[in-house]
Motif scaffolding. Structure first.
Motif, short mmCIF file in Angstrom:
data_model
loop_
_atom_site.label_atom_id
_atom_site.label_comp_id
_atom_site.label_asym_id
_atom_site.label_seq_id
_atom_site.Cartn_x
_atom_site.Cartn_y
_atom_site.Cartn_z
N VAL A 85 68.96 77.58 37.76
CA VAL A 85 68.88 76.30 38.46
C VAL A 85 67.46 75.76 38.50
O VAL A 85 67.21 74.58 38.21
CB VAL A 85 69.43 76.44 39.90
N HIS A 86 66.48 76.60 38.85
CA HIS A 86 65.13 76.13 39.09
C HIS A 86 64.21 76.25 37.88
O HIS A 86 63.21 75.53 37.79
CB HIS A 86 64.51 76.91 40.25
N GLY A 87 64.52 77.12 36.94
CA GLY A 87 63.67 77.28 35.77
C GLY A 87 62.31 77.86 36.13
O GLY A 87 62.14 78.54 37.14
N GLN A 88 61.31 77.57 35.28
CA GLN A 88 59.98 78.12 35.49
C GLN A 88 59.27 77.43 36.66
O GLN A 88 59.52 76.25 36.93
CB GLN A 88 59.14 77.96 34.22
N PRO A 89 58.41 78.16 37.36
CA PRO A 89 57.65 77.54 38.46
C PRO A 89 56.82 76.35 37.98
O PRO A 89 56.33 76.35 36.85
CB PRO A 89 56.74 78.68 38.95
N ARG A 90 56.73 75.35 38.81
CA ARG A 90 55.94 74.13 38.59
C ARG A 90 56.52 73.22 37.51
O ARG A 90 56.83 72.06 37.77
CB ARG A 90 54.48 74.47 38.27
N THR A 91 56.69 73.74 36.29
CA THR A 91 57.16 72.86 35.21
C THR A 91 58.66 72.63 35.26
O THR A 91 59.15 71.63 34.75
CB THR A 91 56.80 73.47 33.84
N ARG A 92 59.40 73.57 35.82
CA ARG A 92 60.87 73.53 35.89
C ARG A 92 61.54 73.57 34.51
O ARG A 92 62.72 73.24 34.38
CB ARG A 92 61.37 72.29 36.66
N ARG A 93 60.80 73.95 33.52
CA ARG A 93 61.41 74.12 32.21
C ARG A 93 62.29 75.36 32.20
O ARG A 93 62.02 76.31 32.93
CB ARG A 93 60.32 74.27 31.14
N PRO A 94 63.32 75.40 31.34
CA PRO A 94 64.16 76.61 31.26
C PRO A 94 63.33 77.80 30.79
O PRO A 94 62.37 77.65 30.03
CB PRO A 94 65.22 76.23 30.21
N TRP A 95 63.69 78.97 31.26
CA TRP A 95 63.02 80.19 30.79
C TRP A 95 63.32 80.40 29.31
O TRP A 95 64.44 80.16 28.85
CB TRP A 95 63.52 81.39 31.59
N LYS A 96 62.33 80.87 28.58
CA LYS A 96 62.54 81.16 27.15
C LYS A 96 63.57 82.29 26.98
O LYS A 96 64.43 82.23 26.12
CB LYS A 96 61.22 81.56 26.50
#
Length: 533
Positions: free
Chosen positions: A268-279
């Motif tokens: 739902v939240h992805g990576q901190p700050r950028t909110r991009r999906p985790w690789k």
């Protein structure tokens, strides 16, 4: 009320919860429980550590004023203003608490670590700061501490003969890496055999089990990736995760609610700050946890891994050879497919009586690791006699030696495990873990009883491993027994008789038969990150 019912109906609930409430994922009973620490014992344990700490500060004060001789490593006077070389609390713990029971560890043996061992006697005249060897050898100590699960640590037999033959042909060392001049035909044979044993496309062998984890995880994940790690994972997994540079989040031990919450949050939240999906999202678990004696709830982990499209890294250091009808580990134990595990890791140091580790999986994975794994590129190849020990023992387990010896050893280990665990519980000890786990923790709790238990057992010719803080939580010190197929019933009965006697002497029979199933332990959603993206 739910927890009270769980404690009162332990055995029944453990089985039902895992079979019924998990959508039929389990094809066999999964009996795993942890009895609650009695309140009085917990309080007295904290008091014991408190008293030791107070006396520790008193002795440090006396050392500072030269009243007591200081024998520990300290900063030089001219370097007092430098960054401390020693961490203050760890050093305090070592010199004031650990030193009192240091004689319980690092005991030198002078024989094969089989079902029985010979040990060099040593004494200390300065309260365990130094040891002196007496020249006497203590013979035929029943070995309840080595990871010799299938009894292949032996000085005679087909494995020893095969290793000796290879030693005379190839020598002891290779003196090169696999990518240069250190790739022998024996290494190729071993890797093909391991792949066949595991039921995977390909496999790769490494010279050190610890480095198999710590050097390969950084090759698989990095910055922008997420690692979800069980809170009780081995130090090699922890180090590998930290070296990778990936973000690390911890889930409660074997708690699928905690793991699923982290997976949901990651999606739902992805990576901190950028909110991009985790690789990548990589789940790290072990087959058998070597301090708890618990078995990973693999069917549920795989179900969550598939549901949230993540990857699974399974460390089978203690479970390969020790679990499953034919010794193929926790995957076979649960009747699952090896294809559902992305990275299958294990070691040769335990069930195979050798050294090193392996990674198994898809051919693309192994080909990638051959090029990018530091352990593969820079480490010296496995010693040829060690390779032959692994090959011979693995073929024995698979029945390819033309006998049923391997299968009989796997069955004997399972019988020894259930018998030993059942007898200890009947005596009134608090025993952690799964009923099928050959790792058997017996709870000691109080710091004074750690050293006392180890010494009393050695007096009775039983070699045991005792464990305390910081390897375990401060109030959960324990003795850890490791069962072996080489143990006869007579050996186990002798050990049990002495354990029962020492248990009465030290008042270790804390059990009130209020076993709390792991599934019903209180759920704490607290997690933490060790590395921020």
């Amino acid at each position: 009320m739910k927890n009270i019912n769980a404690m009162l109906n332990c055995t029944k609930l453990v089985t039902l919860n895992h079979i019924v409430h998990n959508g039929g994922l389990y094809k066999r009973p999964f009996n795993e429980a942890f009895e609650e620490t009695p309140m009085l014992v917990a309080v007295l344990t904290y008091v014991g550590y408190g008293v030791l700490t107070l006396f520790g500060y008193l002795r440090d004060f006396m050392r500072q004023w030269k009243i007591e001789k200081c024998q520990n490593a300290t900063e030089r006077e001219e370097q007092k203003d430098f960054v401390p070389l020693y961490q203050d609390f760890e050093n305090f713990y070592n010199r004031n608490l650990y030193m009192r029971i240091r004689d319980s560890w690092n005991r030198p043996i002078c024989s094969v670590p089989g079902a029985k061992v010979d040990m060099m006697e040593r004494v200390s005249h300065d309260y365990n700061w130094t040891f002196t060897y007496t020249g006497r050898v203590i013979k035929d100590i029943i070995n309840m501490g080595s990871y010799n699960y299938l009894g292949f640590a032996q000085k005679a037999g087909t494995c020893q003969e095969a290793a000796a033959k290879v030693l005379s042909q190839y020598g002891a060392g290779v003196c090169s890496t696999r990518q240069e001049m250190g790739n022998l035909d024996k290494h190729e044979e071993l890797e093909k055999l391991v792949a066949r044993f595991l039921g995977v496309e390909s496999a790769m062998a490494y010279g050190m089990g610890f480095a198999t984890n710590s050097m390969n995880i950084p090759a698989l994940v990095g910055k922008g990736c997420l690692i979800l790690s069980d809170e009780l994972n081995h130090a090699s997994l922890v180090l590998g995760a930290r070296l990778s540079g990936a973000t690390i989040r911890i889930f409660k031990h074997n708690n699928m609610q905690s793991l699923e919450k982290l997976l949901k949050d990651a999606i739902v939240h992805g990576q901190p700050r950028t909110r991009r999906p985790w690789k990548k999202i990589l789940i790290l678990v072990e087959g058998i946890y070597s301090m708890e004696g618990s078995i990973v709830r693999l069917p549920e982990v795989i179900a969550l891994k598939k549901k949230y499209k993540s990857y699974l890294y399974l460390d089978e250091a203690h479970s390969i050879g020790a679990l499953g009808p034919s010794g193929r580990g926790v995957v076979e134990y649960f009747g699952l497919s090896p294809e559902d595990v992305d990275v299958m890791m294990g070691t040769f140091t335990k069930s195979f009586g050798a050294a090193g580790g392996y990674i198994g999986g898809k051919k693309e994975l192994i080909d990638y690791l051959r090029t990018y794994s530091h352990s593969a590129v820079y480490a010296t190849s496995l010693s040829p006699p060690v390779v032959e020990q692994i090959i011979t023992s693995m073929k024995c387990i698979m029945g390819e030696d033309g006998t049923n010896v391997g299968k009989a050893r796997v069955q004997q280990l399972a019988e020894n495990t259930r018998y030993f665990r059942r007898r200890l519980k009947e005596m009134g000890f608090i025993i952690y873990g799964n009923e099928d786990s050959p790792v058997v923790p017996l709870m000691l709790y109080m710091p004074a009883k750690i050293g006392a238990f180890g010494r009393e057992m050695l007096k009775r010719n039983i070699g045991v491993v005792v464990v305390g803080f910081p390897a375990t939580p401060i109030i959960e010190s324990r003795a850890r027994f490791c069962l072996s197929a080489a143990h006869t019933k007579e050996m186990l009965d002798t050990a049990l008789k002495e354990i029962n006697e020492v248990g009465d002497l030290l008042q270790l029979k804390y059990s009130r038969h209020r076993l709390v199933p792991l599934l019903d332990r209180p759920f704490d959603e607290t997690t933490y990150e060790e590395t921020e993206d």
